[in-house]
Scaffold this motif. Structure first.
Motif, mmCIF file in Angstrom:
data_model
loop_
_atom_site.group_PDB
_atom_site.id
_atom_site.type_symbol
_atom_site.label_atom_id
_atom_site.label_comp_id
_atom_site.label_asym_id
_atom_site.label_seq_id
_atom_site.Cartn_x
_atom_site.Cartn_y
_atom_site.Cartn_z
ATOM 1 N N VAL A 48 6.983 23.350 -7.975
ATOM 2 C CA VAL A 48 8.137 24.042 -8.289
ATOM 3 C C VAL A 48 7.827 25.497 -8.925
ATOM 4 O O VAL A 48 8.364 26.361 -8.559
ATOM 5 C CB VAL A 48 8.896 23.226 -9.308
ATOM 6 C CG1 VAL A 48 10.340 23.883 -9.824
ATOM 7 C CG2 VAL A 48 9.490 21.960 -8.721
ATOM 8 N N ALA A 49 6.873 25.559 -9.848
ATOM 9 C CA ALA A 49 6.468 27.037 -10.315
ATOM 10 C C ALA A 49 6.041 27.761 -9.414
ATOM 11 O O ALA A 49 6.204 28.956 -9.503
ATOM 12 C CB ALA A 49 5.469 26.591 -11.527
ATOM 13 N N ARG A 53 6.682 27.793 -6.227
ATOM 14 C CA ARG A 53 7.648 28.198 -5.116
ATOM 15 C C ARG A 53 8.754 29.328 -5.951
ATOM 16 O O ARG A 53 9.287 30.264 -5.390
ATOM 17 C CB ARG A 53 8.639 26.947 -4.799
ATOM 18 C CG ARG A 53 8.008 26.172 -3.936
ATOM 19 C CD ARG A 53 8.934 25.507 -2.848
ATOM 20 N NE ARG A 53 8.324 24.441 -2.279
ATOM 21 C CZ ARG A 53 7.850 24.821 -0.909
ATOM 22 N NH1 ARG A 53 8.498 25.510 -0.320
ATOM 23 N NH2 ARG A 53 7.332 23.819 -0.072
ATOM 24 N N HIS A 54 8.719 29.079 -7.213
ATOM 25 C CA HIS A 54 9.757 30.293 -8.108
ATOM 26 C C HIS A 54 8.876 31.661 -8.163
ATOM 27 O O HIS A 54 9.442 32.474 -8.373
ATOM 28 C CB HIS A 54 10.171 29.757 -9.365
ATOM 29 C CG HIS A 54 11.173 28.627 -9.295
ATOM 30 N ND1 HIS A 54 12.463 28.913 -8.910
ATOM 31 C CD2 HIS A 54 10.967 27.193 -9.523
ATOM 32 C CE1 HIS A 54 13.169 27.784 -9.075
ATOM 33 N NE2 HIS A 54 12.462 26.830 -9.252
ATOM 34 N N GLN A 56 10.561 33.811 -5.900
ATOM 35 C CA GLN A 56 11.724 34.504 -5.932
ATOM 36 C C GLN A 56 11.778 35.429 -6.917
ATOM 37 O O GLN A 56 12.601 36.382 -6.976
ATOM 38 C CB GLN A 56 12.687 33.353 -6.601
ATOM 39 C CG GLN A 56 12.867 32.111 -5.637
ATOM 40 C CD GLN A 56 13.841 31.132 -6.246
ATOM 41 O OE1 GLN A 56 14.003 31.115 -7.481
ATOM 42 N NE2 GLN A 56 14.056 30.158 -5.341
ATOM 43 N N HIS A 57 10.837 35.707 -7.835
ATOM 44 C CA HIS A 57 10.806 36.931 -8.879
ATOM 45 C C HIS A 57 9.640 37.870 -8.384
ATOM 46 O O HIS A 57 9.356 39.027 -9.300
ATOM 47 C CB HIS A 57 10.351 36.367 -10.234
ATOM 48 C CG HIS A 57 11.239 35.188 -10.762
ATOM 49 N ND1 HIS A 57 12.649 35.427 -10.991
ATOM 50 C CD2 HIS A 57 10.956 33.869 -11.093
ATOM 51 C CE1 HIS A 57 13.166 34.153 -11.480
ATOM 52 N NE2 HIS A 57 12.129 33.419 -11.314
#
Length: 117
Positions: A64-65, A67-68, A71-72
């Motif tokens: 999850v980290a 994949r994020h 986004q940033h």
């Protein structure tokens, strides 16, 4: 690599080392007094099995980290420098299967068959 990916990689490595140290401490603290300073191969397999089980659970937050991180990102190609989670998942599944079906049963029979007559 962006700063977030380097931080994520450092966190993953630190967590892996902490899991190995915790499992080693757990094994040493709760081992039977008769097994002190012997049966090193089964003890190694116990530490490895516990670590793989715990790390396979901790792979989900890492995924999850990871994949994020896309986004940033400031630039579009940032997703190409993230951790290769698909290959890591396959590696964890393969190691789990090899441990469960081959290594742990062999180690159990090896440990039980090593009795003095």
């Amino acid at each position: 690599m962006s700063d977030f990916n380097i931080v994520l990689l450092v966190i993953v490595l630190v967590v892996c080392v902490l899991v190995l140290l915790f499992n080693t401490y757990l094994l040493i603290n709760y081992q039977h007094p008769d097994d002190h300073n012997q049966a090193y191969f089964p003890k190694f397999i116990v530490i490895l099995g516990l670590s793989v089980a715990q790390l396979s659970i901790l792979m989900l937050p890492a995924d999850v980290a990871n994949r994020h991180a896309c986004q940033h990102a400031i630039y579009n190609g940032a997703c190409k420098v993230t951790l290769p989670m698909k290959q890591l998942w396959f590696a964890v599944y393969i190691v789990d299967a090899v441990l469960v079906f081959l290594v742990i049963p062999f180690t159990m029979f090896y440990y039980e068959g090593d009795q003095e007559k």
